[in-house]
Design an enzyme around this catalytic site. Structure first.
Site, short mmCIF file in Angstrom:
data_model
loop_
_atom_site.label_atom_id
_atom_site.label_comp_id
_atom_site.label_asym_id
_atom_site.label_seq_id
_atom_site.Cartn_x
_atom_site.Cartn_y
_atom_site.Cartn_z
N ARG A 87 0.82 -1.21 0.00
CA ARG A 87 0.00 0.00 0.00
C ARG A 87 0.86 1.27 0.00
O ARG A 87 0.44 2.30 0.52
CB ARG A 87 -0.97 0.04 1.18
CG ARG A 87 -2.10 -0.96 1.11
CD ARG A 87 -3.26 -0.54 2.02
NE ARG A 87 -4.13 -1.67 2.30
CZ ARG A 87 -4.42 -2.13 3.51
NH1 ARG A 87 -3.93 -1.53 4.59
NH2 ARG A 87 -5.21 -3.17 3.68
N ARG A 96 -3.14 6.59 0.68
CA ARG A 96 -3.70 7.73 1.41
C ARG A 96 -2.75 8.44 2.36
O ARG A 96 -3.03 9.56 2.78
CB ARG A 96 -4.94 7.26 2.18
CG ARG A 96 -6.09 6.87 1.27
CD ARG A 96 -7.26 6.33 2.06
NE ARG A 96 -6.94 5.04 2.67
CZ ARG A 96 -7.76 4.36 3.48
NH1 ARG A 96 -8.93 4.88 3.79
NH2 ARG A 96 -7.41 3.20 3.97
N ARG A 118 -6.73 12.35 -5.63
CA ARG A 118 -8.04 11.74 -5.40
C ARG A 118 -9.13 12.79 -5.26
O ARG A 118 -10.24 12.62 -5.77
CB ARG A 118 -8.00 10.84 -4.15
CG ARG A 118 -9.34 10.19 -3.86
CD ARG A 118 -9.23 9.00 -2.97
NE ARG A 118 -10.53 8.43 -2.66
CZ ARG A 118 -10.72 7.27 -2.05
NH1 ARG A 118 -9.67 6.55 -1.68
NH2 ARG A 118 -11.93 6.82 -1.80
N ASP A 165 -6.81 -2.81 -7.40
CA ASP A 165 -7.55 -3.42 -6.29
C ASP A 165 -7.79 -4.89 -6.58
O ASP A 165 -7.95 -5.28 -7.74
CB ASP A 165 -8.89 -2.71 -6.08
CG ASP A 165 -9.54 -3.11 -4.77
OD1 ASP A 165 -10.36 -4.05 -4.77
OD2 ASP A 165 -9.22 -2.50 -3.74
N TYR A 186 -15.13 -12.12 -0.62
CA TYR A 186 -15.85 -10.90 -1.02
C TYR A 186 -16.98 -11.22 -1.99
O TYR A 186 -18.06 -10.64 -1.92
CB TYR A 186 -14.89 -9.90 -1.66
CG TYR A 186 -13.95 -9.23 -0.69
CD1 TYR A 186 -14.32 -8.06 -0.02
CD2 TYR A 186 -12.69 -9.76 -0.43
CE1 TYR A 186 -13.46 -7.45 0.87
CE2 TYR A 186 -11.82 -9.14 0.46
CZ TYR A 186 -12.22 -7.99 1.11
OH TYR A 186 -11.35 -7.38 1.99
#
Length: 342
Positions: free
Chosen positions: A26, A30, A39, A76, A150
């Site tokens: 990652r 963010r 973003r 993703d 998922y």
């Protein structure tokens, strides 16, 4: 470019380097102000993923800032179920949602839309053309078990209860889901390799929730099939396996899947883990992301412990899971300095 001039790829390929290669899961995300600015300008997460120019820029941001030895594709793991025909959305504060849920609908009701993979390949091509020559480019996908959790529940779920129950109650139907994911993942990772990545990683974030027999069936077996297929299509391209939470099943995972390197999560004592692994198998990890968040002495002692316990074997320094979004830039800079001076 020759493998030996890419330190991370050299380690993955069984070579030796003068430095310990470093990248972070990652690392494109963010915690970076430049990511947050892009973003805000572009919109939501999926808008970034499917905008190949934006996704390429995000992939490159941590390389420019920190000089990591590896760039991880910005994408993703749920791109695969999206290509298998599920609708995908990200809800603010709630995370990803897939529909229809396969606990309610049959796999056969989905219609594959492989065109949904093309923007990811476009991103790979753009990044490959712009990366520094010494930087290894890593593609990735979710492993079938984690992706299936998922697809069945329609979202992340506590203890992966619905998928685990479905696998026990109807192993034939669940096996069809796993097979469909594995088939698509082989094609997807092959497409990434063709587009320009140097190596790929399989993320099995929820493998630790399974009992041993279920782990063998739903983690090891499909992963072995993916690895074998990729080796046949792309000889010499390394595959990193990251079975988070595997613990005592790591040795069996490494032996039976034949991955080219294995990622250790932060709960594993690396000295204990590698005792049962082949001496020449590269290992990756495994700094606790919270030690990086804490910084200071906690970070420095944790880094030294990992380096000392893995000294003398092929090692790629990384976190034991993804970087936490509140992590200060200065802590990442300090981590890079500590590993570089090792």
């Amino acid at each position: 470019m020759p493998v030996q001039n890419k330190p991370l790829l050299s380690v993955l390929s069984g070579g030796k380097t003068d430095i310990i290669p470093l990248w972070l899961m990652r690392q494109a995300g963010r915690y970076l102000p430049e990511y947050r600015a892009l973003r805000e300008a572009k919109g939501g997460f999926l808008e970034l993923v499917f905008d190949s120019e934006a996704a390429a820029e995000i992939t490159l941001q941590p390389i420019r800032r920190f000089g990591f030895d590896g760039a991880i594709l910005f994408s993703d793991i749920l791109i695969v179920p999206h290509a298998l025909g599920q609708d995908l959305a990200f809800e603010a504060g709630e995370g990803p949602r897939l529909s229809p849920r396969l606990v309610d609908a049959a796999l056969a009701s989905l219609e594959r839309v492989e065109a949904r993979l093309q923007p990811i390949y476009d991103t790979v091509e753009k990044v490959a053309a712009r990366l520094p020559t010494q930087t290894t480019f890593l593609g990735f996908a979710g492993s079938p078990w984690t992706v299936a959790t998922y697809m069945v529940a329609g979202q992340g779920s506590r203890e992966q209860a619905e998928a685990r129950l479905h696998a026990y109650r109807d192993p034939t139907a669940f096996g069809e889901i796993i097979d469909a994911i594995a088939d698509m993942t082989i094609d997807y990772l092959s497409g990434q390799i063709t587009a320009g990545v140097d190596a790929v990683q399989l993320f099995d974030s929820w493998s630790g929730s399974l009992a041993p027999a279920q782990f063998e069936r739903w983690v090891i077996a499909p992963t072995a099939r993916i690895v074998a297929a990729l080796k046949a299509r792309h000889p010499g391209v390394p595959v990193i396996g990251f079975p988070k939470g595997a613990g005592g099943k790591l040795a069996a995972y490494a032996r039976e899947t034949q991955v080219g390197a294995i990622g250790l999560d932060e709960t594993v004592d690396p000295a204990v883990a590698v005792a049962d692994l082949p001496d020449d198998l590269p290992v990756q990890g495994n700094l606790d992301p919270f030690a990086l968040l804490a910084g200071g002495e906690a970070l420095e002692s944790a880094v030294e412990r990992i380096l000392s316990r893995l000294r003398g074997r092929p090692h790629i320094f990384n976190l034991g899971h993804g970087i936490i979004k509140e992590t200060p830039i200065a802590h990442v800079e300090r981590l890079v300095a500590l590993v570089r001076q090792a």
